[in-house]
Design a protein around this motif. Sequence first.
Motif, short mmCIF file in Angstrom:
data_model
loop_
_atom_site.label_atom_id
_atom_site.label_comp_id
_atom_site.label_asym_id
_atom_site.label_seq_id
_atom_site.Cartn_x
_atom_site.Cartn_y
_atom_site.Cartn_z
N ALA A 36 -2.72 -8.29 -7.62
CA ALA A 36 -1.34 -8.08 -8.11
C ALA A 36 -0.55 -7.13 -7.22
O ALA A 36 0.66 -6.98 -7.39
CB ALA A 36 -1.38 -7.53 -9.54
N VAL A 37 -1.23 -6.45 -6.27
CA VAL A 37 -0.55 -5.46 -5.44
C VAL A 37 -0.06 -6.11 -4.15
O VAL A 37 -0.83 -6.79 -3.46
CB VAL A 37 -1.51 -4.29 -5.11
N LEU A 38 1.22 -5.92 -3.86
CA LEU A 38 1.77 -6.49 -2.63
C LEU A 38 1.09 -5.87 -1.40
O LEU A 38 0.75 -4.70 -1.40
CB LEU A 38 3.27 -6.23 -2.54
N PHE A 72 3.54 2.96 -6.69
CA PHE A 72 3.08 1.78 -7.43
C PHE A 72 2.33 2.22 -8.67
O PHE A 72 1.56 3.19 -8.64
CB PHE A 72 2.13 0.93 -6.57
N LYS A 93 -5.82 -4.96 -4.86
CA LYS A 93 -5.89 -5.84 -6.02
C LYS A 93 -4.92 -7.00 -5.83
O LYS A 93 -3.85 -6.82 -5.21
CB LYS A 93 -5.52 -5.07 -7.29
N MET A 128 1.65 3.81 -1.75
CA MET A 128 1.19 2.80 -0.80
C MET A 128 2.05 2.81 0.45
O MET A 128 3.08 3.47 0.50
CB MET A 128 1.25 1.43 -1.46
#
Lengths: 80, 229
Positions: A13-15, B148, A11, B103
Amino acid sequence: MMKARVFVTLKPAVLDPQGKAIQNALNGLGFDEAQSVRQGKVIDIELSGDDNSAVQSSVTEMCEKLLANTVIEDYRIEIL
Amino acid sequence: MKSAVIVFPGSNCDRDMQVALREVTGKEPQMVWHGDSQMPNVDLIAIPGGFSYGDYLRCGAMAANSPIMKEIVKQANEGVAVLGVCNGFQVLTECGLLPGALMRNASLRFVCKDVHLTVENNTTAFTSNYQQNEPILVSVAHGDGNFFAEPETLNKIEGDGQVAFRYCNADGELVARANPNGSVNAIAGIFNEQRNVLGMMPHPERHSDKAIGGTDGGRLFESLMGALS
């Protein structure tokens, strides 16, 4: 027989540290124009049946149940 | 306390978990193969670390869909205690028992070292033998431990006291360099809302014996022993 291609990406917004590392490598090779890189997966699926909308809904269910983690990933389906 | 350890193809901390549980409970944990669809009647289900299914697709994604997980989800929802460590934490987020996702480490490197954690909530069956905010020593060994959650989910986890542990330095201070993987808010472990499911990246089973580095991890199993026996 039909073919579907699924694109799974993080997404916005995800790093994406892997994308950042790829960008750094590209810049290191002299591709200074590479300003941002985000990476993901491509999954090709061959399916029985010939009904476009049935295949679309079946692959959507596959994405929701397994192929993407919708907490962090978006997916996009192409019927080929 | 009766316990079971789930074994997936690619699990590699299942026997460490078995030893830790055997030492604390005095009973032999049942080793349950992932392809089984029946769970024995136990007080604690432990999902160990490792690389289930070779981490194919995403860490924990395949394991989360294995036959035994349906039964584990059912039992967790009925209140049975479930502990997921490392890959086990990834499996618990993938199957929806815990919120958020794990992640790739922000450094992109596999991190294997001892770390300190602060105990953020000692009012649960898993953590009652710890002092609130006490720094404890355990170890991490993972490439994908970067917790996350979207802001809305994160606010709920934080507001409801669902954070179990955070990475800190030896003095219990939450400094950036103590965070080994880039986890949001330095989160190392979380509970579900009911507090009967705990997922954590660090390995308490690896610090359950003085001879191999310390016993701070063992106190987690002792807490469970006190609560579930």
